[in-house]
Design a protein around this motif. Sequence first.
Motif, PDB file in Angstrom:
ATOM      1  N   PHE A 578      32.764  42.060   7.377  1.00  0.00           N
ATOM      2  CA  PHE A 578      33.934  41.579   6.580  1.00  0.00           C
ATOM      3  C   PHE A 578      33.838  40.132   6.143  1.00  0.00           C
ATOM      4  CE2 PHE A 578      37.987  39.035   6.259  1.00  0.00           C
ATOM      5  CZ  PHE A 578      38.660  40.008   5.656  1.00  0.00           C
ATOM      6  N   ASN A 579      33.379  39.099   6.861  1.00  0.00           N
ATOM      7  CA  ASN A 579      33.235  37.939   6.652  1.00  0.00           C
ATOM      8  C   ASN A 579      32.299  37.648   5.641  1.00  0.00           C
ATOM      9  OD1 ASN A 579      35.446  36.652   8.206  1.00  0.00           O
ATOM     10  ND2 ASN A 579      33.863  36.767  10.138  1.00  0.00           N
ATOM     11  N   LYS A 580      31.047  38.399   5.804  1.00  0.00           N
ATOM     12  CA  LYS A 580      29.822  38.359   4.632  1.00  0.00           C
ATOM     13  C   LYS A 580      30.355  38.878   3.072  1.00  0.00           C
ATOM     14  CE  LYS A 580      25.716  39.497   5.388  1.00  0.00           C
ATOM     15  NZ  LYS A 580      24.501  40.376   5.952  1.00  0.00           N
ATOM     16  N   ILE A 581      31.271  39.734   3.470  1.00  0.00           N
ATOM     17  CA  ILE A 581      31.686  40.392   1.961  1.00  0.00           C
ATOM     18  C   ILE A 581      32.757  39.562   1.250  1.00  0.00           C
ATOM     19  CG2 ILE A 581      33.045  41.998   0.669  1.00  0.00           C
ATOM     20  CD1 ILE A 581      31.788  44.033   2.703  1.00  0.00           C
ATOM     21  N   LYS A 582      33.487  38.684   2.274  1.00  0.00           N
ATOM     22  CA  LYS A 582      34.405  37.747   1.819  1.00  0.00           C
ATOM     23  C   LYS A 582      33.938  36.558   1.281  1.00  0.00           C
ATOM     24  CE  LYS A 582      38.622  35.110   3.352  1.00  0.00           C
ATOM     25  NZ  LYS A 582      39.443  34.745   4.632  1.00  0.00           N
ATOM     26  N   ASP A 583      32.935  35.968   2.061  1.00  0.00           N
ATOM     27  CA  ASP A 583      32.065  34.954   1.604  1.00  0.00           C
ATOM     28  C   ASP A 583      31.319  35.067   0.192  1.00  0.00           C
ATOM     29  OD1 ASP A 583      30.858  32.062   2.492  1.00  0.00           O
ATOM     30  OD2 ASP A 583      29.134  33.436   2.046  1.00  0.00           O
ATOM     31  N   PHE A 584      30.931  36.461  -0.015  1.00  0.00           N
ATOM     32  CA  PHE A 584      30.212  36.730  -1.115  1.00  0.00           C
ATOM     33  C   PHE A 584      31.094  36.763  -2.306  1.00  0.00           C
ATOM     34  CE2 PHE A 584      29.060  39.686  -4.620  1.00  0.00           C
ATOM     35  CZ  PHE A 584      27.795  39.478  -4.741  1.00  0.00           C
ATOM     36  N   VAL A 585      32.074  37.386  -2.130  1.00  0.00           N
ATOM     37  CA  VAL A 585      33.407  37.469  -3.002  1.00  0.00           C
ATOM     38  C   VAL A 585      33.749  35.781  -3.606  1.00  0.00           C
ATOM     39  CG1 VAL A 585      35.733  38.200  -3.509  1.00  0.00           C
ATOM     40  CG2 VAL A 585      33.939  39.679  -2.600  1.00  0.00           C
ATOM     41  N   GLU A 586      33.988  35.178  -2.687  1.00  0.00           N
ATOM     42  CA  GLU A 586      34.628  33.734  -2.648  1.00  0.00           C
ATOM     43  C   GLU A 586      33.557  33.013  -3.738  1.00  0.00           C
ATOM     44  OE1 GLU A 586      35.376  31.955   0.922  1.00  0.00           O
ATOM     45  OE2 GLU A 586      37.239  32.971   1.101  1.00  0.00           O
ATOM     46  N   LYS A 587      32.242  33.015  -3.172  1.00  0.00           N
ATOM     47  CA  LYS A 587      31.281  32.368  -4.203  1.00  0.00           C
ATOM     48  C   LYS A 587      31.145  33.105  -5.470  1.00  0.00           C
ATOM     49  CE  LYS A 587      30.059  29.195  -1.064  1.00  0.00           C
ATOM     50  NZ  LYS A 587      31.009  29.560  -0.137  1.00  0.00           N
ATOM     51  N   ILE A 592      31.793  32.747 -11.579  1.00  0.00           N
ATOM     52  CA  ILE A 592      32.486  33.463 -12.790  1.00  0.00           C
ATOM     53  C   ILE A 592      33.620  32.426 -13.202  1.00  0.00           C
ATOM     54  CG2 ILE A 592      34.080  35.409 -13.610  1.00  0.00           C
ATOM     55  CD1 ILE A 592      30.723  35.939 -12.819  1.00  0.00           C
ATOM     56  N   GLU A 593      34.301  31.815 -12.497  1.00  0.00           N
ATOM     57  CA  GLU A 593      35.282  31.087 -12.899  1.00  0.00           C
ATOM     58  C   GLU A 593      34.575  29.669 -13.744  1.00  0.00           C
ATOM     59  OE1 GLU A 593      39.092  28.542 -11.444  1.00  0.00           O
ATOM     60  OE2 GLU A 593      37.639  29.094 -10.068  1.00  0.00           O
ATOM     61  N   LYS A 594      33.632  29.230 -13.234  1.00  0.00           N
ATOM     62  CA  LYS A 594      32.772  28.030 -14.063  1.00  0.00           C
ATOM     63  C   LYS A 594      32.275  28.561 -15.345  1.00  0.00           C
ATOM     64  CE  LYS A 594      29.409  24.825 -13.455  1.00  0.00           C
ATOM     65  NZ  LYS A 594      28.487  23.994 -12.646  1.00  0.00           N
ATOM     66  N   VAL A 595      31.763  29.624 -15.422  1.00  0.00           N
ATOM     67  CA  VAL A 595      31.167  30.254 -16.649  1.00  0.00           C
ATOM     68  C   VAL A 595      32.069  30.491 -17.524  1.00  0.00           C
ATOM     69  CG1 VAL A 595      29.907  31.990 -17.641  1.00  0.00           C
ATOM     70  CG2 VAL A 595      28.888  31.230 -15.358  1.00  0.00           C
ATOM     71  N   ALA A 682      43.184  35.510 -18.050  1.00  0.00           N
ATOM     72  CA  ALA A 682      42.517  34.083 -18.120  1.00  0.00           C
ATOM     73  C   ALA A 682      41.529  34.132 -17.021  1.00  0.00           C
ATOM     74  CB  ALA A 682      43.420  33.095 -17.893  1.00  0.00           C
ATOM     75  N   GLN A 683      41.664  34.720 -15.884  1.00  0.00           N
ATOM     76  CA  GLN A 683      40.560  34.514 -14.915  1.00  0.00           C
ATOM     77  C   GLN A 683      39.223  35.505 -14.978  1.00  0.00           C
ATOM     78  OE1 GLN A 683      43.037  35.607 -11.269  1.00  0.00           O
ATOM     79  NE2 GLN A 683      43.201  33.234 -11.069  1.00  0.00           N
ATOM     80  N   ARG A 684      39.211  36.349 -16.043  1.00  0.00           N
ATOM     81  CA  ARG A 684      38.020  37.336 -16.631  1.00  0.00           C
ATOM     82  C   ARG A 684      37.310  37.764 -15.309  1.00  0.00           C
ATOM     83  NH1 ARG A 684      36.832  36.843 -21.583  1.00  0.00           N
ATOM     84  NH2 ARG A 684      34.533  37.628 -21.223  1.00  0.00           N
ATOM     85  N   GLY A 685      38.023  38.680 -14.522  1.00  0.00           N
ATOM     86  CA  GLY A 685      37.366  39.471 -13.668  1.00  0.00           C
ATOM     87  C   GLY A 685      36.963  38.752 -12.233  1.00  0.00           C
ATOM     88  N   LYS A 686      37.798  37.777 -11.789  1.00  0.00           N
ATOM     89  CA  LYS A 686      38.085  37.176 -10.757  1.00  0.00           C
ATOM     90  C   LYS A 686      38.477  38.300  -9.515  1.00  0.00           C
ATOM     91  CE  LYS A 686      39.935  33.614  -8.018  1.00  0.00           C
ATOM     92  NZ  LYS A 686      40.581  32.354  -8.157  1.00  0.00           N
ATOM     93  N   LEU A 687      37.469  38.575  -8.595  1.00  0.00           N
ATOM     94  CA  LEU A 687      37.905  39.508  -7.332  1.00  0.00           C
ATOM     95  C   LEU A 687      39.005  39.130  -6.517  1.00  0.00           C
ATOM     96  CD1 LEU A 687      34.153  40.459  -6.995  1.00  0.00           C
ATOM     97  CD2 LEU A 687      36.011  41.763  -8.328  1.00  0.00           C
TER      98      LEU A 687
END
Length: 833
Positions: A578-587, A592-595, A682-687
């Motif tokens: 769970f923590n690995k998936i959560k960390d992946f989604v956050e990064k 995605i937000e920066k781009v 406006a968040q264009r696909g943020k998970l």
Amino acid sequence: MFQPMRMGGLATGMDTENMIKQMMRPYQMRVDKVKQDRELIQWRQELYRDMLTDMNKFKRSYFDVLNGESYMLSKEDFSTYNVEGLTGNSVKVVGNSGAKAGNYKLDVTQIAEGAKVEGAGVINNVTVGKPSFGIKIDENNNEFKVKLADGTLIDFKIPVNEVTGFNRYNSASELASEINKLTAKMPLGDGNVSDKVKAVVKDGNIEFMTLTKVEADNKIKFNHNGEDFEFSISAGNYTAEELLAQINSKVKSVKGSNGGEFPKNTSIVVDIESDSAKFSIKDDLGNKVGIDIFNKGEKLDIKTPSLNVDGQVNTDNTAIKLYSSNTIAFENKIIEGFNDTLNVRIGTEIKTVKLTAGVFSDDAAIEKNFNDALLLAGITEDDLKVEMKEGKVNFTSKSGKQISIYGNASKVFGTSDNFNISMDSNNKMSNILTGEVEFRINDVKFSYDFSGADKDKTISNILKDIKDKTGLDMTYSESSKKFTLSSNETGASSSIYVQDTKGKFFDTILGDGTDAFSGGKTFAGKDAIFTLTDATGQSSEYAKAMNNFTIDGVNYTLNSKTEGSVNFTLSGNTDKTFNKIKDFVEKYNELIEKVSNKVEEKRQYKYKPLTSEQRKDMKENEIKLWEDRAKEGILKGDQNLRDMLNELRGAFFYYDKDMKGAVDGVDLNLSDIGITTSSDTAQRGKLIINEEKLKEALKNKSDEVADLFTKKSDTYKTYNASASSTERNTRFREEGIFQRINDIFMDYTRTTRDIKGKKGILIEKAGIKGDFSERTNLLSDEIKEKDDKIYEMERKLIERENRYYMQFAMLEKAMQKANSQSAWFAQQFGGAK
């Protein structure tokens, strides 16, 4: 650019400099506009590269197998069980969905193996270079005379080593080079002997050739098919052959008087007439046209290399024969203390080999001398045997030990000092086998002629041919010095049938020379045999064709037999995954937000890049604030970044009416495991993660969750930058979400080239530091175009400014003249009073 100091307005009283500055202002504004455009392009490139850096960092964190803790492309990394108590490397265990927590015991008596046959004996057969006996120059043969074309006699003396009393030259080329160094130091007339004669090597012997001096202002002329041709060559001293080579290198590109080219099927030849070399054109019909060479306007007469070499030598103590012509010839001679000793290291034992001194005129005599000396030194034919093959030295050893040779006879054996006799797959197969062979592997027949058409095929060529046609692996190991034929599939059902039907192919490389393969042989694989006691205490015996398998939700990988029982405990743990998936989604969201922000950012059109004049009146912090605003929105609507964002979003939420879930073969969608996109457009696909729902899915459907993210395509197993759209679509449907994201990043950030020579889309656009693309990319090309345009505009700017100053100077001069005349008239009228 340089700006001269000027003074104006002394006669007219006008502020010339300010006036010209105002006149130049419209033109300077045009230059500033191009400079601003250039600055915008460079800022875009910097922003692209900044995003590329972030993407590569993300890839390294989650898609690089070396980052074991955060790697996200392996199903094993999604295990929701802890494995405790497992020691050693013989077994690897991963608990998946359906596994039961508890204690397990495993006894492995045999691991699965493919069908395999390894060579019965060592094969180490290496062909090296031709023997080089070397040349010994001592006081018996270091003096001789050369008679030049005009009759001048030149005395040569080659200095010898004061300690050894001789010099060693490994080849005629080395000695010729030494002689030419001497002639360069020997004065003759206005120059040196090296201006008149040169030692060159022909057919292994040294010939002295007359040199022709060609001045810098030379002309070479000829007429071919009614058209005149003319060109020059580099100044220098040439032999007739060297001059011929120079002319031929130039003549291919020369243009005729009417613009014609020298015919491609035509070349320059040399005809020897008496003591001169006459250059001619010879076409494909054999027609000849003379060539005239002019030096300072005078026609050159090229002399042929007819020189006399006179002198006496002691043939009992030399490798040289001196002829009364223009040639020094050398014998293949073993000389005691000079080139007669070889040290052979077999494993750790060193044996000294002494060759018999004398002249050896043919390969058979050389081969016999070598092998007799080896046997005399106590080296058996199994240890090392020498054969002469087409003038080259071939070593054969049946010993598995490392063999190396060194000593003053190394080059006689065609090798360098400290040469290791070690065969590799680049050696010719004909060194091992000769004649025609035919053999069979399973249902495939092969035939080769190693004395004919297949004589030059390497071991690698043959092994590849076998692999391509049978799917089996055949290898040669430089370590064990043995051939091995093996199947890729493991298990008792895998088998290999081999048979020699003509000749002894298998008997030579795999057998022991007893025709064991002429009747055919079958080699079978093995199943993995083990006993497993599960969490319920149930003990069962198993036979598996592979070493990787799953039983009751537990995946096992067998690496070797176990010494006794292997005990381990499975305990449930979803937090790690769970923590690995959560960390992946956050990064991922951060990236995605920066781009997205750069793509959606509003352009600040009123903030343009500052000109050099504007910067003069601003402080550093003011410049930074201004440029930060000027950079806003310069990537707004960028199509490359928009496409990438859309592809990434599609990777998560792909839908096809023929598929049950987002990935072909997996029934789950992201929403089923609690992952959705933000409702904020406006968040264009943020998970967004529903933590409870994701943990529940990991607990009850861990296998399916792992497949949803990590499944590999069954049809196209590896990423291919040059894949067709159909291939890409099939791979995309079949692979897990994280695999898709990795493919998309490869498409945009890849530094390797596809079959069209293209790198990743963003790399082609902006390049990246540390790669060849840093300078070769579209934006760098645009920057260079702007630089070229700026340079040309500034050049014209200075020309225009100079023209204005010149015109004002002429006005000043005219005004000075008018003032002078006015003063004179005033003086005359005043005098009249």
